[in-house]
Design a protein around this motif. Structure first.
Motif, mmCIF file in Angstrom:
data_model
loop_
_atom_site.group_PDB
_atom_site.id
_atom_site.type_symbol
_atom_site.label_atom_id
_atom_site.label_comp_id
_atom_site.label_asym_id
_atom_site.label_seq_id
_atom_site.Cartn_x
_atom_site.Cartn_y
_atom_site.Cartn_z
ATOM 1 N N ARG A 83 0.874 -1.263 -0.135
ATOM 2 C CA ARG A 83 -0.050 0.052 -0.182
ATOM 3 C C ARG A 83 0.800 1.265 -0.073
ATOM 4 O O ARG A 83 0.553 1.938 -0.867
ATOM 5 N N THR A 84 1.936 1.235 0.555
ATOM 6 C CA THR A 84 2.790 2.380 0.882
ATOM 7 C C THR A 84 3.925 2.445 -0.269
ATOM 8 O O THR A 84 4.546 3.479 -0.307
ATOM 9 N N GLY A 85 3.756 1.369 -1.045
ATOM 10 C CA GLY A 85 5.102 1.419 -2.126
ATOM 11 C C GLY A 85 6.342 0.932 -1.835
ATOM 12 O O GLY A 85 7.347 1.101 -2.385
ATOM 13 N N ALA A 86 6.509 0.569 -0.468
ATOM 14 C CA ALA A 86 7.623 -0.249 -0.190
ATOM 15 C C ALA A 86 8.076 -1.664 -1.022
ATOM 16 O O ALA A 86 8.854 -2.078 -1.004
ATOM 17 N N LEU A 87 6.798 -2.270 -1.356
ATOM 18 C CA LEU A 87 6.636 -3.179 -2.219
ATOM 19 C C LEU A 87 6.001 -3.207 -3.433
ATOM 20 O O LEU A 87 5.176 -2.077 -3.645
ATOM 21 N N ASP A 88 6.443 -3.981 -4.374
ATOM 22 C CA ASP A 88 5.879 -3.548 -5.933
ATOM 23 C C ASP A 88 4.741 -4.338 -6.277
ATOM 24 O O ASP A 88 3.806 -3.979 -7.002
ATOM 25 N N ALA A 89 4.716 -5.772 -5.662
ATOM 26 C CA ALA A 89 3.747 -6.720 -5.805
ATOM 27 C C ALA A 89 3.675 -7.633 -4.801
ATOM 28 O O ALA A 89 4.602 -7.845 -4.044
ATOM 29 N N LEU A 90 2.528 -8.382 -4.937
ATOM 30 C CA LEU A 90 2.414 -9.445 -3.875
ATOM 31 C C LEU A 90 2.342 -10.755 -4.632
ATOM 32 O O LEU A 90 1.400 -10.580 -5.555
ATOM 33 N N ALA A 91 2.731 -11.583 -4.184
ATOM 34 C CA ALA A 91 2.489 -13.152 -4.747
ATOM 35 C C ALA A 91 2.079 -13.870 -3.817
ATOM 36 O O ALA A 91 2.712 -14.240 -2.767
ATOM 37 N N VAL A 92 0.766 -14.257 -3.699
ATOM 38 C CA VAL A 92 -0.237 -15.191 -2.857
ATOM 39 C C VAL A 92 -0.539 -16.372 -3.281
ATOM 40 O O VAL A 92 -1.362 -16.505 -4.084
ATOM 41 N N ALA A 93 -0.235 -17.444 -2.272
ATOM 42 C CA ALA A 93 -1.140 -18.822 -2.689
ATOM 43 C C ALA A 93 -1.872 -18.820 -1.114
ATOM 44 O O ALA A 93 -1.418 -18.970 -0.526
ATOM 45 N N ALA A 94 -3.317 -18.815 -1.710
ATOM 46 C CA ALA A 94 -4.012 -18.719 -0.468
ATOM 47 C C ALA A 94 -5.515 -18.874 -0.991
ATOM 48 O O ALA A 94 -5.825 -18.482 -2.199
ATOM 49 N N GLY A 95 -6.329 -19.227 -0.064
ATOM 50 C CA GLY A 95 -7.828 -19.507 -0.478
ATOM 51 C C GLY A 95 -8.436 -18.218 -0.567
ATOM 52 O O GLY A 95 -7.986 -16.992 0.043
ATOM 53 N N VAL A 96 -9.312 -18.048 -1.337
ATOM 54 C CA VAL A 96 -10.133 -16.782 -1.586
ATOM 55 C C VAL A 96 -11.492 -16.559 -0.827
ATOM 56 O O VAL A 96 -12.226 -17.622 -0.863
ATOM 57 N N PRO A 97 -11.855 -15.337 -0.548
ATOM 58 C CA PRO A 97 -11.131 -14.225 -0.817
ATOM 59 C C PRO A 97 -9.869 -14.175 0.376
ATOM 60 O O PRO A 97 -10.098 -14.421 1.509
ATOM 61 N N PHE A 98 -8.585 -13.546 -0.065
ATOM 62 C CA PHE A 98 -7.587 -13.508 0.810
ATOM 63 C C PHE A 98 -7.661 -12.185 1.686
ATOM 64 O O PHE A 98 -7.947 -11.147 1.105
ATOM 65 N N PRO A 99 -7.859 -12.339 3.014
ATOM 66 C CA PRO A 99 -8.353 -11.231 3.730
ATOM 67 C C PRO A 99 -7.418 -10.051 3.624
ATOM 68 O O PRO A 99 -8.145 -8.871 3.610
ATOM 69 N N SER A 100 -6.208 -9.958 3.280
ATOM 70 C CA SER A 100 -5.216 -9.032 3.246
ATOM 71 C C SER A 100 -5.574 -8.190 1.965
ATOM 72 O O SER A 100 -5.305 -7.095 1.893
ATOM 73 N N PHE A 101 -6.138 -8.961 0.805
ATOM 74 C CA PHE A 101 -6.506 -8.235 -0.409
ATOM 75 C C PHE A 101 -7.819 -7.329 -0.366
ATOM 76 O O PHE A 101 -7.802 -6.314 -0.388
ATOM 77 N N LEU A 102 -8.556 -8.206 0.579
ATOM 78 C CA LEU A 102 -9.911 -7.234 0.994
ATOM 79 C C LEU A 102 -9.574 -6.162 1.806
ATOM 80 O O LEU A 102 -10.259 -4.895 1.630
ATOM 81 N N ASP A 103 -8.631 -6.066 2.829
ATOM 82 C CA ASP A 103 -7.947 -4.916 3.435
ATOM 83 C C ASP A 103 -7.529 -3.805 2.493
ATOM 84 O O ASP A 103 -7.905 -2.720 2.618
ATOM 85 N N LEU A 104 -6.695 -4.241 1.516
ATOM 86 C CA LEU A 104 -6.037 -3.427 0.733
ATOM 87 C C LEU A 104 -7.051 -2.591 -0.162
ATOM 88 O O LEU A 104 -7.103 -1.580 -0.632
ATOM 89 N N GLU A 105 -8.411 -3.437 -0.646
ATOM 90 C CA GLU A 105 -9.336 -2.950 -1.304
ATOM 91 C C GLU A 105 -10.064 -1.771 -0.782
ATOM 92 O O GLU A 105 -10.870 -1.032 -1.475
#
Length: 323
Positions: free
Chosen positions: A182-204
């Motif tokens: 979110r802050t730009g310290a990372l460029d991308a996330l690679a995630v292997a997880a069941g959907v919906p992934f909680p952290s994606f929902l938080d980001l949205e």
């Protein structure tokens, strides 16, 4: 004596009124611990919901332990520090054969399959305003890959190598990595997880994400180098940022347990899980795939004797209980 009997009656009434349950068998362990993964991930959320159900239905305290994911879960299970764990079948296969991270060539053979959980699709995302438009554009970019003992961290180095992409992988708790995206310290996330992934929902909640398309050719390359990977699809609408199906590769998750767990305890665990699937779905929608029919997704890991009895009994429509 009359006073003692009266005291016992009062205590029993108090316990019943507060909903305290008792274990159905004195040979069951006093407590159970489930190895999950880091906060912000699907395992952790699913595990907390499962622990509540099992505590109530089994009559013994069951807790969800935050871990680094399947690799650490299986190691903890092998050492007897936990009794139940979540694992993707790919990681479990490596551990069973002694080829996985941390195994040092020693096969881990204490685990037994209990019940199917859900599919784990690999998902590659960036913030919507990112200049990264494709998986190939990840070359040289900072990619968050979760805890080092997780499925993503286990597979992503080899997957990038197969796709001939060189990029630094950053490890840590999912919630923290999401904040860094979110802050730009990372460029991308690679995630292997069941959907919906909680952290994606938080980001949205603060902006849209962009899912990087995995091409048919890239999927073919990944499945050629890792045959245990299966075709996987994230349905449209699971995330606000995903209006169309997301085609990728994935692995199925299973709950596993130590082979020395009592057979009738494991039988009772499966009864509790499948009888209260609706409650588990309320904890996390991925549990819609936690159904008995998906036991066939496990092609190599031996089932616990109690689980085997449960599937055989219910396939025959019987009512036999675990011994």
């Amino acid at each position: 004596m009359r006073h003692i009997c009266r005291l016992v009656s009062v205590l029993a009434a108090m316990l019943l009124s507060t909903g305290v349950a008792f274990p159905a068998d004195p040979n069951w362990p006093a407590t159970l611990v489930i190895g999950t993964a880091s906060p912000g991930g699907t395992y952790f959320t699913y595990g907390e919901g499962l622990a509540k159900i099992l505590t109530r239905e089994l009559g013994i305290p069951v807790s969800a332990r935050a871990t680094e994911g399947p690799v650490q879960n299986i190691a903890l299970l092998e050492k007897g520090e936990i009794q139940l764990a979540f694992a993707t079948l790919g990681v479990a296969l490596q551990a069973w054969n002694g080829t996985g991270a941390g195994s040092q060539g020693k096969p881990f053979r204490e685990m037994r399959a209990l019940f199917p959980m859900y599919d784990t699709p690999f998902q590659l995302v960036v913030m919507h305003g990112s200049i990264i438009q494709s998986v190939a554009d990840l070359a040289g970019k900072r990619i968050g890959s979760g805890p080092q003992g997780g499925t993503t961290a286990t597979y992503m180095p080899e997957m990038l190598k197969a796709l001939k992409i060189e990029a630094p992988l950053i490890y840590g708790d999912w919630a923290d990595l999401a904040q860094q995206l979110r802050t730009g310290a990372l460029d991308a996330l690679a995630v292997a997880a069941g959907v919906p992934f909680p952290s994606f929902l938080d980001l949205e909640t603060n902006g849209k994400l962009r899912f990087l398309n995995v091409t048919a050719q890239q999927i073919a390359v990944l499945r050629l180098t890792h045959p245990e990977l299966q075709l996987s699809t994230v349905p449209p609408g699971i995330y606000a940022s995903l209006p169309t199906p997301y085609q990728t590769v994935g692995l199925f998750n299973f709950a596993v347990g130590r082979m020395d767990l009592p057979d009738n305890l494991v039988y009772a665990i499966l009864d509790a899980v499948f009888s209260h699937q609706d409650e588990l779905i309320g904890t996390h929608p991925a549990a819609t795939e936690t159904v008995p029919a998906n036991f066939t997704r496990n092609m190599f890991l031996p089932f616990h004797n109690g689980a085997d009895r449960w599937y055989r009994n219910h396939a025959a429509g019987g009512t036999e209980q675990g011994d």
